[in-house]
Write a protein that holds these residues in place. Structure first.
Motif, short mmCIF file in Angstrom:
data_model
loop_
_atom_site.label_atom_id
_atom_site.label_comp_id
_atom_site.label_asym_id
_atom_site.label_seq_id
_atom_site.Cartn_x
_atom_site.Cartn_y
_atom_site.Cartn_z
N UNK A 1 59.95 54.63 160.14
CA UNK A 1 59.19 55.13 161.28
C UNK A 1 57.86 54.39 161.44
N UNK A 2 57.16 54.15 160.32
CA UNK A 2 55.89 53.43 160.39
C UNK A 2 56.09 52.02 160.90
N UNK A 3 57.20 51.41 160.47
CA UNK A 3 57.50 50.06 160.93
C UNK A 3 57.75 50.04 162.42
N UNK A 4 58.46 51.09 162.90
CA UNK A 4 58.77 51.16 164.33
C UNK A 4 57.50 51.28 165.16
N UNK A 5 56.53 52.05 164.66
CA UNK A 5 55.29 52.27 165.39
C UNK A 5 54.14 51.46 164.80
N UNK A 6 54.39 50.23 164.41
CA UNK A 6 53.35 49.36 163.89
C UNK A 6 52.33 49.06 164.99
N UNK A 7 51.14 48.62 164.57
CA UNK A 7 50.08 48.34 165.56
C UNK A 7 50.51 47.26 166.53
N UNK A 8 51.22 46.22 166.02
CA UNK A 8 51.68 45.14 166.90
C UNK A 8 52.66 45.68 167.93
N UNK A 9 53.55 46.55 167.49
CA UNK A 9 54.54 47.13 168.40
C UNK A 9 53.86 47.97 169.46
N UNK A 10 52.87 48.75 169.09
CA UNK A 10 52.22 49.63 170.05
C UNK A 10 51.41 48.84 171.08
N UNK A 11 50.70 47.78 170.62
CA UNK A 11 49.96 46.96 171.58
C UNK A 11 50.92 46.26 172.53
N UNK A 12 52.04 45.78 171.98
CA UNK A 12 53.06 45.15 172.83
C UNK A 12 53.62 46.16 173.83
N UNK A 13 53.77 47.41 173.40
CA UNK A 13 54.28 48.46 174.28
C UNK A 13 53.32 48.72 175.43
N UNK A 14 52.02 48.75 175.13
CA UNK A 14 51.02 48.95 176.18
C UNK A 14 51.06 47.79 177.17
N UNK A 15 51.26 46.59 176.66
CA UNK A 15 51.36 45.42 177.55
C UNK A 15 52.56 45.57 178.48
N UNK A 16 53.68 46.07 177.96
CA UNK A 16 54.85 46.32 178.79
C UNK A 16 54.54 47.37 179.85
N UNK A 17 53.81 48.45 179.46
CA UNK A 17 53.47 49.50 180.42
C UNK A 17 52.71 48.91 181.61
N UNK A 18 51.70 48.12 181.33
CA UNK A 18 50.89 47.55 182.41
C UNK A 18 51.69 46.58 183.25
N UNK A 19 52.57 45.80 182.61
CA UNK A 19 53.39 44.85 183.36
C UNK A 19 54.33 45.59 184.30
N UNK A 20 55.03 46.59 183.79
CA UNK A 20 55.97 47.34 184.63
C UNK A 20 55.21 48.08 185.73
N UNK A 21 54.08 48.69 185.36
CA UNK A 21 53.31 49.45 186.34
C UNK A 21 52.82 48.54 187.48
N UNK A 22 52.29 47.37 187.12
CA UNK A 22 51.77 46.45 188.13
C UNK A 22 52.86 45.97 189.07
N UNK A 23 54.10 45.89 188.57
CA UNK A 23 55.21 45.45 189.40
C UNK A 23 55.84 46.59 190.20
N UNK A 24 55.42 47.82 189.92
CA UNK A 24 56.10 48.98 190.50
C UNK A 24 55.27 49.69 191.56
#
Length: 436
Positions: A1-24
């Motif tokens: 679980x910790x590996x799944x929610x690593x800091x790199x993964x979470x920052x990458x997830x936020x980047x995906x949120x902004x990318x999808x949001x900006x396109x939507x």
């Protein structure tokens, strides 16, 4: 679980949120404006868009094509629906009648797509959308998106002139993102899109203030806000054909992802992707949304970030759905200046040109076979740069097709691939004899 929610993964997830949001977010806003809907209905459409787009992304990555490719509102169909909405007075129809006809056309096309996917029609579609047609589509999509985002990063005043200060800021922001992408270390380069969006937003507020008033109070979820389905056959046929042509997006996206991520998609992946796209297009149409499609432009984003793991993509999609479910979060993100989002996406989508170029697989052309690529691409680009008003003397229901460079380029390419035996025009290699 910790590996799944690593800091790199979470920052990458936020980047995906902004990318999808900006396109939507801009798509339901523009549709609501074109169909003259009240602010609360527009807000409802935005929320529905965020909720269903997030879920669609997760399902596509998990059970569909299984690539980290954004599932979003089709740019091709966005243009067609806007064109039909803005042509209401010329068509002599009410906006509700046009909206209802669009809904019927989308629903019928989705049913046909589902039948093709279930009963083995994939080979038929692949024969129509062959590799050359896909290359033409990728080139035209690149130019269309670049035109849109370049215009969007230049703020235009009410009198039609450029706001020099904001436009210069956007250009500098685009240049900064490009420098971070090329010159930054691996971490900075991979997150250049997120840095550009957040940093650009903060800088804009400091320099120019916050010009957005946020998102209006959302109305309860309402079915068919554009109009109840009807049998206005002209509108139904135009929309039906456009949705089927939009399938080229699915094939282009998956084929490009195969090459980038070096994983071969099988027939089940294509079929599952088409089914999920059709399912969410049916649901989205019920809430006045533009039909869905895998975003080929996601390939440019992946090439920019070089983060191909699906976990951030899944988390990003889930977070987007949560944002849609909590109105205050959507209201906050909707305050992002449009010019900032366009400036950053302008750089991200430059990568798509490389995808289009590499899709040719090193193919060489001679003075005859070059027409196979040049004719549909250059004709499509030419139409993109002509005002739709030029085509006003044509039958009104032909105008959405003829005035759309992407649609016309793909149609021309399909026709050329079917009527011309290009192999007959390919020059045979010259055999060189040994020097005596």
């Amino acid at each position: 679980m910790n590996k799944f929610f690593s800091s790199l993964t979470m920052v990458s997830s936020v980047q995906w949120v902004f990318f999808i949001f900006a396109n939507t977010v801009v798509i339901p806003i523009s549709i609501a404006n074109a169909f003259q809907l009240p602010a609360d209905i527009m807000a409802m459409m935005i929320r529905a868009s965020l909720i269903f787009t997030g879920i669609a992304c997760v399902l596509q990555g998990w059970k569909g094509h299984r690539f980290p490719i954004m599932e979003g509102h089709s740019g091709l169909l966005w243009g067609v629906i806007l064109n039909l909405g803005l042509s209401a007075s010329a068509l002599g129809m009410s906006l509700e009648t046009i909206g209802g006809g669009i809904a019927t056309g989308v629903l019928l096309a989705c049913v046909v797509t589902i039948l093709l996917a279930v009963f083995g029609g994939l080979s038929i579609l692949q024969s129509i959308f062959n590799p050359m047609v896909m290359s033409v589509y990728l080139f035209l999509l690149t130019f269309q998106l670049i035109f849109i985002f370049f215009e969007g990063m230049l703020k235009i005043t009410e009198n039609g002139s450029i706001d020099a200060k904001v436009s210069l800021y956007s250009l500098c922001l685009a240049l900064l993102v490009a420098v971070l992408k090329v010159k930054g270390n691996q971490v900075i380069s991979n997150f250049s899109i997120l840095i550009g969006l957040l940093g650009g937003w903060a800088g804009y507020v400091l320099l120019f203030g916050n010009e957005s008033g946020g998102m209006a109070q959302s109305a309860p979820f309402t079915l068919f806000p554009l109009g109840q389905p009807n049998l206005e056959m002209g509108i139904v046929v135009v929309t039906f054909v456009a949705v089927l042509l939009n399938l080229s997006n699915t094939f282009a996206s998956i084929t490009s992802a195969e090459k980038l991520l070096q994983r071969k998609a099988n027939k089940k992946d294509f079929r599952s992707s088409m089914l999920i796209t059709s399912f969410f297009s049916i649901i989205g149409t019920g809430f006045g949304l533009v039909p869905y499609t895998p975003f080929t432009s996601s390939i440019g984003f992946l090439q920019s970030t070089r983060i191909y793991d699906r976990k951030p993509f899944f988390i990003g999609g889930a977070l987007l759905t949560i944002i849609g479910l909590i109105p205050v979060l959507g209201a906050f993100l909707s305050m992002m200046p449009v010019t900032v989002g366009n400036a950053v996406l302008f750089i991200a989508y430059m990568q798509l040109f490389g995808t289009a170029f590499s899709s040719l697989n090193g193919r060489e052309f001679n003075s005859n076979t070059i027409f196979r690529l040049a004719a549909p691409v250059l004709m499509g680009i030419s139409i993109m740069n002509i005002s739709p008003a030029v085509f006003s003397e044509l039958p009104i229901l032909l105008q959405p097709f003829v005035s759309n460079g992407l649609i016309m380029g793909v149609i021309i390419s399909i026709i050329l691939e079917k009527i011309v035996n290009w192999s007959a025009y390919e020059e045979l290699p010259v055999k060189r004899g040994k020097a005596s």
